[in-house]
Scaffold this motif. Structure first.
Motif, mmCIF file in Angstrom:
data_model
loop_
_atom_site.group_PDB
_atom_site.id
_atom_site.type_symbol
_atom_site.label_atom_id
_atom_site.label_comp_id
_atom_site.label_asym_id
_atom_site.label_seq_id
_atom_site.Cartn_x
_atom_site.Cartn_y
_atom_site.Cartn_z
ATOM 1 N N LYS B 156 0.860 -1.177 0.000
ATOM 2 C CA LYS B 156 0.000 0.000 0.000
ATOM 3 C C LYS B 156 0.897 1.228 0.000
ATOM 4 O O LYS B 156 1.988 1.193 0.566
ATOM 5 C CB LYS B 156 -0.829 0.051 1.287
ATOM 6 C CG LYS B 156 -1.776 -1.101 1.498
ATOM 7 C CD LYS B 156 -2.406 -0.946 2.881
ATOM 8 C CE LYS B 156 -3.470 -2.002 3.109
ATOM 9 N NZ LYS B 156 -4.125 -1.791 4.417
ATOM 10 N N PRO B 157 0.450 2.309 -0.615
ATOM 11 C CA PRO B 157 1.277 3.522 -0.560
ATOM 12 C C PRO B 157 1.325 4.093 0.859
ATOM 13 O O PRO B 157 2.355 4.592 1.294
ATOM 14 C CB PRO B 157 0.587 4.487 -1.517
ATOM 15 C CG PRO B 157 -0.792 3.940 -1.721
ATOM 16 C CD PRO B 157 -0.738 2.462 -1.463
ATOM 17 N N TYR B 158 0.188 4.003 1.551
ATOM 18 C CA TYR B 158 0.141 4.563 2.904
ATOM 19 C C TYR B 158 -0.940 3.861 3.696
ATOM 20 O O TYR B 158 -1.768 3.131 3.147
ATOM 21 C CB TYR B 158 -0.162 6.072 2.854
ATOM 22 C CG TYR B 158 -1.567 6.411 2.389
ATOM 23 C CD1 TYR B 158 -2.634 6.440 3.294
ATOM 24 C CD2 TYR B 158 -1.827 6.680 1.054
ATOM 25 C CE1 TYR B 158 -3.924 6.732 2.864
ATOM 26 C CE2 TYR B 158 -3.108 6.974 0.620
ATOM 27 C CZ TYR B 158 -4.156 6.995 1.530
ATOM 28 O OH TYR B 158 -5.418 7.274 1.114
ATOM 29 N N GLN B 159 -0.920 4.087 4.988
ATOM 30 C CA GLN B 159 -2.020 3.606 5.826
ATOM 31 C C GLN B 159 -2.266 4.593 6.957
ATOM 32 O O GLN B 159 -1.325 5.203 7.475
ATOM 33 C CB GLN B 159 -1.697 2.215 6.390
ATOM 34 C CG GLN B 159 -2.845 1.660 7.229
ATOM 35 C CD GLN B 159 -2.868 0.132 7.257
ATOM 36 O OE1 GLN B 159 -2.532 -0.511 6.267
ATOM 37 N NE2 GLN B 159 -3.252 -0.430 8.377
ATOM 38 N N VAL B 160 -3.525 4.739 7.319
ATOM 39 C CA VAL B 160 -3.888 5.601 8.450
ATOM 40 C C VAL B 160 -4.143 4.718 9.660
ATOM 41 O O VAL B 160 -4.894 3.749 9.584
ATOM 42 C CB VAL B 160 -5.141 6.449 8.130
ATOM 43 C CG1 VAL B 160 -5.525 7.302 9.347
ATOM 44 C CG2 VAL B 160 -4.883 7.335 6.909
ATOM 45 N N PHE B 161 -3.460 5.040 10.758
ATOM 46 C CA PHE B 161 -3.646 4.301 12.004
ATOM 47 C C PHE B 161 -4.385 5.197 12.990
ATOM 48 O O PHE B 161 -3.966 6.328 13.232
ATOM 49 C CB PHE B 161 -2.294 3.891 12.594
ATOM 50 C CG PHE B 161 -1.532 2.959 11.703
ATOM 51 C CD1 PHE B 161 -1.704 1.577 11.795
ATOM 52 C CD2 PHE B 161 -0.632 3.454 10.758
ATOM 53 C CE1 PHE B 161 -1.005 0.723 10.968
ATOM 54 C CE2 PHE B 161 0.070 2.602 9.922
ATOM 55 C CZ PHE B 161 -0.115 1.233 10.028
ATOM 56 N N VAL B 170 0.835 7.095 7.803
ATOM 57 C CA VAL B 170 2.194 6.616 7.549
ATOM 58 C C VAL B 170 2.315 6.246 6.075
ATOM 59 O O VAL B 170 1.474 5.511 5.551
ATOM 60 C CB VAL B 170 2.520 5.383 8.412
ATOM 61 C CG1 VAL B 170 3.965 4.928 8.181
ATOM 62 C CG2 VAL B 170 2.286 5.657 9.896
ATOM 63 N N PHE B 171 3.349 6.762 5.408
ATOM 64 C CA PHE B 171 3.605 6.334 4.027
ATOM 65 C C PHE B 171 5.061 5.890 3.896
ATOM 66 O O PHE B 171 5.912 6.259 4.700
ATOM 67 C CB PHE B 171 3.248 7.438 3.019
ATOM 68 C CG PHE B 171 4.173 8.630 3.020
ATOM 69 C CD1 PHE B 171 3.977 9.679 3.895
ATOM 70 C CD2 PHE B 171 5.226 8.692 2.118
ATOM 71 C CE1 PHE B 171 4.820 10.784 3.889
ATOM 72 C CE2 PHE B 171 6.081 9.795 2.100
ATOM 73 C CZ PHE B 171 5.875 10.832 2.992
ATOM 74 N N GLY B 172 5.324 5.054 2.871
ATOM 75 C CA GLY B 172 6.660 4.487 2.714
ATOM 76 C C GLY B 172 7.386 5.040 1.501
ATOM 77 O O GLY B 172 6.771 5.397 0.504
ATOM 78 N N LEU B 173 8.726 5.104 1.608
ATOM 79 C CA LEU B 173 9.584 5.528 0.495
ATOM 80 C C LEU B 173 10.777 4.594 0.387
ATOM 81 O O LEU B 173 11.421 4.291 1.389
ATOM 82 C CB LEU B 173 10.121 6.941 0.725
ATOM 83 C CG LEU B 173 9.225 8.149 0.476
ATOM 84 C CD1 LEU B 173 10.040 9.417 0.714
ATOM 85 C CD2 LEU B 173 8.631 8.145 -0.916
#
Lengths: 248, 311
Positions: B156-161, B170-173
């Motif tokens: 996933k590009p990002y997730q909301v916790f 939170v997003f990843g690079l």
């Protein structure tokens, strides 16, 4: 008076509620992971690890061969470097099904100073070749072989396989012979090496443009495979110095 | 420290609360603050057992990490546990089991998310995809386009916790793979500009997803001598990121670095060395008392014990 204060407070709260929370402070601790192992959380992790550890230890501690006499690492040639390069040449030919002119490795690819005489355990080959470098074959022109020779010479000599000979003078390769023949401009040489080098590692950028032929096997696995076959045939691991690289 | 910040922030509010009956003030105090504990690792590199020899001998180890995390979870209500990539490669556990145990252990420790490092491709993209069923947490990557690979649809590009009243995005690079990882391993993974993606992700998380806190989980590396994209450069060139949890450069920091972003707002950058030697911890306090001009909203570093590699 009291009521007015209260009302004002409600308004203040309503007003601020729309704005959402603001970060007021952040505190940090970088926790060092060390100390005593206790607690249940640890027990569950230990339980998960145990079967893998056991299996790995069984494999890492498995004897796969026997080293006749200690193979030490050095330059311009060495027992250990010669052995590894010889094995890479044999295995590259076996795995591609085509002859190989010679094999090389960078010195830094061999990570232990000595393969001790006696039982050879699988884990020792992991220590020798910890990186997951694939064994690849490059088809090089005489000019490219000369370039590679100069590069190896400038590093004091790298592990090369039997049948390759050269002299090092002023950080350059001279009188390069492959199977006793001087380099010929009309020939293409099939050279086995770690893909790390072929991809430009250890300052080998001049190799990046050359197409790589895959053997489909990791260097480490190729060496383990060789040792196991030798062992099945009752052969011990041995190597020799034959002056394949000499300083002039 | 918490109290002082609050007082500075709304002196009128403090005065008011002082004059109101106690049950209400108790309720207000409860409503007005929240605390999130972010724990993080990076570049654990298959170090399941403590280091056996060398300068880190006796340090790290999954068992003890799990224990430290469990102890924190007992005390803290809202914990977010993240990993910034390079979970794989470094011990025979990876050579032998391809990362299966690494993912199982992280699942047991209840990681909330991880991003993908260059060494996580070391068993090939197929090897990575094969191990995903052993992970019960999502992999976040916004700048690797996996659409033409076996990993398509698996990240996933990002997730909301949602942690209590707080929404954390939170997003990843990931780092550029060309020249670093053999193409045969990453195959048709496309690397997208991390600054563009980060800008897009942070904006979406802040405004569309209405997140109170935006975290970038990065495997770009802390800082470089040349102009290569790094966490330091990313922080300066983007907006709406509150925290960058980094990896790749195996950087041990005494304290998170604070950098001003494009909007002149502070961004925290933290990294926890490598090999599971360090567990990064950030306790973030939130407050509802109002002002959005942020005169008093600045992240304040409250000094924690400086724990780092032994020398």
């Amino acid at each position: 008076m009291y009521r007015n204060w209260f009302l004002f407070l409600i308004i203040l709260l309503l007003g601020s509620a729309c704005k959402g929370p603001q970060v007021t402070q952040v505190s940090f601790t970088n926790l060092e992971i060390a100390g005593v192992e206790t607690e249940q959380a640890a027990a569950k992790i230990a339980e998960l690890v145990a079967p893998y550890k056991t299996q790995m230890q069984v494999e890492m501690n498995a004897q796969i061969g026997e080293v006749a006499e200690s193979l030490t690492k050095g330059s311009p040639e060495s027992l250990l470097g010669n052995w590894v390069a010889d094995v890479l040449a044999i295995q590259a030919a076996a795995y591609t099904g085509k002859p190989i002119d010679f094999a090389i490795s960078n010195s830094g690819g061999l990570r232990i100073p000595e393969l001790s005489a006696g039982p050879l355990y699988r884990g020792m080959i992991y220590e020798l070749l910890p990186f997951d470098n694939m064994l690849v074959v490059l088809e090089l022109s005489a000019e490219q072989v000369q370039k590679l020779a100069n590069h190896m010479a400038s590093h004091g000599g790298w592990p090369v396989s039997k049948g390759y000979k050269m002299y090092i003078k002023e950080q350059k390769g001279y009188d390069i012979r492959i199977a006793d023949h001087l380099l010929a401009d009309d020939r293409i040489y099939r050279v086995a090496m770690p893909d790390y080098i072929a991809n430009g590692g250890d300052d080998c950028a001049f190799l990046v443009s050359v197409e790589q032929e895959s053997t489909g096997i990791l260097m480490r696995d190729a060496v383990i495979d060789f040792v196991e076959i030798e062992n099945e045939q009752g052969e011990h691991i041995r190597s020799s110095l034959d002056g394949r690289i000499q300083r002039m | 420290m918490k109290r002082r910040t609050f007082v500075k922030k709304a002196s009128l509010g403090t005065l008011l609360i002082g004059g109101v009956a106690s049950p209400l003030s108790g309720m207000i105090a409860e409503r007005k603050q929240a605390k999130i504990t972010i724990l993080h690792t990076n570049d654990v590199h298959s170090r399941i057992e403590p280091f056996a020899r060398g300068r880190y001998a006796g340090q790290g180890g999954a068992i003890r990490r799990a224990q430290v995390i469990a102890q924190i979870r007992k005390k803290e209500e809202h914990v977010l546990l993240l990993d910034a990539g390079d979970i794989f490669q470094g011990t025979p556990y990876f050579n032998y089991f391809g990362g299966e145990l690494e993912f199982k252990l992280m699942s047991e420790m209840q990681y909330d998310a991880a991003t993908i490092g260059n060494h996580d491709f070391d068993a090939g993209i197929d090897g990575l995809a094969k191990q995903l069923p052993h992970a019960n947490f999502p992999f976040l990557s916004s700048n690797y386009d996996f659409s033409d690979t076996i990993m398509a649809g698996k990240t996933k590009p990002y997730q909301v916790f949602k942690k209590g009243p707080i929404r954390i995005g939170v997003f990843g690079l990931g780092i550029a793979l060309e020249g670093l990882v053999p193409k045969v391993l990453y195959k048709n993974t496309r690397y997208l500009d991390p600054v563009l993606k980060a800008t897009e992700m942070a904006h979406r998380l802040r405004y569309d997803e209405r997140c109170d806190y935006v975290v970038c989980l990065s495997h770009l590396g802390y800082n470089y001598r040349d102009a290569s994209i790094s966490d330091m450069i990313l922080a300066k060139r983007t907006a709406d990121i509150d925290l960058i949890i980094g990896g790749h450069s195996h950087t041990f920091l005494d304290a998170p670095t604070v950098v001003k972003n494009g909007q002149d707002k502070p961004v925290l950058i933290n990294q926890a060395g490598w090999g599971g030697i360090i567990l990064g911890r950030l306790d973030i306090y939130f407050d509802w008392s109002g002002k959005s001009d942020c005169t008093y909203c600045e992240n304040i570093l409250v000094g924690g014990a400086v724990l780092r590699e032994k020398t």
